[in-house]
Scaffold this motif. Structure first.
Motif, PDB file in Angstrom:
ATOM      1  N   UNK A  20       0.814  -1.205   0.000  1.00 12.55           N
ATOM      2  CA  UNK A  20       0.000   0.000   0.000  1.00 12.55           C
ATOM      3  C   UNK A  20       0.852   1.262   0.000  1.00 12.55           C
ATOM      4  N   UNK A  21       1.976   1.218   0.681  1.00 12.06           N
ATOM      5  CA  UNK A  21       2.831   2.397   0.792  1.00 12.06           C
ATOM      6  C   UNK A  21       3.586   2.647  -0.509  1.00 12.06           C
ATOM      7  N   UNK A  22       3.646   3.904  -0.888  1.00 14.02           N
ATOM      8  CA  UNK A  22       4.412   4.299  -2.064  1.00 14.02           C
ATOM      9  C   UNK A  22       5.426   5.362  -1.665  1.00 14.02           C
ATOM     10  N   UNK A  23       6.642   5.308  -2.200  1.00 17.29           N
ATOM     11  CA  UNK A  23       7.580   6.410  -1.961  1.00 17.29           C
ATOM     12  C   UNK A  23       6.958   7.735  -2.371  1.00 17.29           C
ATOM     13  N   UNK A  24       7.196   8.747  -1.589  1.00 21.48           N
ATOM     14  CA  UNK A  24       6.514  10.036  -1.742  1.00 21.48           C
ATOM     15  C   UNK A  24       7.438  11.111  -2.282  1.00 21.48           C
ATOM     16  N   UNK A 281      12.623  10.446  -8.737  1.00 21.95           N
ATOM     17  CA  UNK A 281      13.321   9.700  -7.689  1.00 21.95           C
ATOM     18  C   UNK A 281      12.385   8.694  -7.030  1.00 21.95           C
ATOM     19  N   UNK A 282      11.141   9.089  -6.806  1.00 17.44           N
ATOM     20  CA  UNK A 282      10.177   8.151  -6.233  1.00 17.44           C
ATOM     21  C   UNK A 282      10.009   6.935  -7.135  1.00 17.44           C
ATOM     22  N   UNK A 283      10.026   7.146  -8.448  1.00 15.14           N
ATOM     23  CA  UNK A 283       9.944   6.025  -9.376  1.00 15.14           C
ATOM     24  C   UNK A 283      11.166   5.131  -9.316  1.00 15.14           C
ATOM     25  N   UNK A 284      12.330   5.739  -9.147  1.00 21.68           N
ATOM     26  CA  UNK A 284      13.564   4.958  -8.995  1.00 21.68           C
ATOM     27  C   UNK A 284      13.481   4.077  -7.747  1.00 21.68           C
ATOM     28  N   UNK A 285      12.920   4.607  -6.678  1.00 20.51           N
ATOM     29  CA  UNK A 285      12.763   3.824  -5.445  1.00 20.51           C
ATOM     30  C   UNK A 285      11.787   2.669  -5.637  1.00 20.51           C
ATOM     31  N   UNK A 286      10.794   2.851  -6.505  1.00 21.38           N
ATOM     32  CA  UNK A 286       9.886   1.740  -6.820  1.00 21.38           C
ATOM     33  C   UNK A 286      10.652   0.583  -7.463  1.00 21.38           C
TER      34      UNK A 286
END
Length: 307
Positions: A20-24, A281-286
């Motif tokens: 459920x959690x997504x990098x913000x 950056x959030x996408x990179x963390x995904x």
């Protein structure tokens, strides 16, 4: 090749992992703005801003619910010498997520930057603030996002996690060198080390580079199917490099290294927060999360050194 898949994880379809959690992007922006603000004056080693930065990371670790990772302490203090500069002081900040597992995944980034450049023997303009938004406030922001991600899962993963913000990286990887020589636990118990250094300036033509692809036998299998819309990546086999993963690789630990590449603001006073691309950056963390989760299907990665 030894790829032992945990049958229970396959049957569960990895439903135990945080979903459920997504990098913000908003939190990334907030972290980068603080760490690269003039208030911290470039987070230099042996400068007040560097000490403030380490304290900030410690408070974030504590707020997130991590345990102190250096036994009962958050900090791992060390001293080092470099050239004519002796008895320099710094510290690593270590947080731990104990899942009662036999092996641990280390996730790291360095919090220091050049500060006001006094320790660099004239290589950079002394007295000017080098804010280091990309290098490496962006990596610390990623470190905190991944810590939040795995804490949100409630400790259901089959590996422990150690989150380390390294000091003294700009002066020769000093924090990671010290840690690998003085580990909290045996390095033989480390599944792999993931390092993030300069992940805030995504270039869609280049993509994000992921080094260390050749540092474990299992990485090619783990990378299969990993993707995230709007973010492309390429791999590099090298386990060695100019950031903290190098210390772990030469100590016999498999590594991954995330880096969005050089730019004209590298090691200059112009590496400022508004230039960091937080959404990307959030996408990179995904992508990092997918790789970590895939790697947790393997009992223990098999280190592969350079031939």
């Amino acid at each position: 090749m030894r790829v032992t898949v945990l049958a229970g994880l396959l049957l569960a379809g990895l439903t135990g992992f945080a979903q459920d959690y997504k990098p913000s992007a908003e939190r990334i922006t907030e972290t980068v703005k603080y760490l690269s603000s003039d208030k911290l004056k470039g987070r230099g080693t042996e400068e007040k801003g560097g000490t403030k930065a380490s304290g900030y990371v410690m408070k974030q670790f504590r707020k997130l619910g991590l345990e102190p990772g250096n036994h009962d302490a958050w900090y791992q203090d060390f001293t080092f010498s470099r050239g004519k500069h002796t008895d320099l002081r710094s510290r690593n900040v270590i947080g731990y997520l104990d899942n009662g597992a036999p092996y641990t995944i280390i996730i790291g980034a360095h919090y220091d930057h050049l500060g006001t450049a006094g320790l660099f023997d004239g290589r950079y303009p002394v007295g000017q603030i080098h804010n280091g938004a990309d290098d490496n406030a962006s990596g610390v922001a990623g470190l905190l996002e991944l810590a939040r991600y795995y804490i949100q899962n409630g400790g259901k993963e089959p590996f422990n996690f150690m989150f380390i913000a390294f000091g003294g990286e700009e002066l020769g990887l000093q924090g990671s060198k010290y840690f690998t020589k003085n580990p909290v636990d045996s390095l033989s118990n480390v599944h792999f080390m993931l390092n993030m250094d300069m992940i805030g300036r995504y270039n869609p033509e280049r993509g994000v580079g992921i080094g260390g692809y050749g540092s474990a036998e299992e990485w090619p299998e783990i990378f299969k199917g990993v993707q995230y819309e709007g973010i492309k990546f390429f791999t590099d086999a090298a386990g060695k490099g100019g950031s903290d993963h190098n210390s772990f690789y030469v100590a016999g630990v498999p590594v991954l290294f995330f880096h969005t590449g050089g730019h004209d603001d590298y090691h200059k006073p112009t590496d400022d927060a508004p230039k960091v691309k937080a959404k990307e950056e959030a996408g990179i963390l995904e992508i990092a999360v997918q790789l970590i989760n895939n790697a947790m299907k393997v009992d223990k990665l098999e280190y592969k050194g350079e031939k």
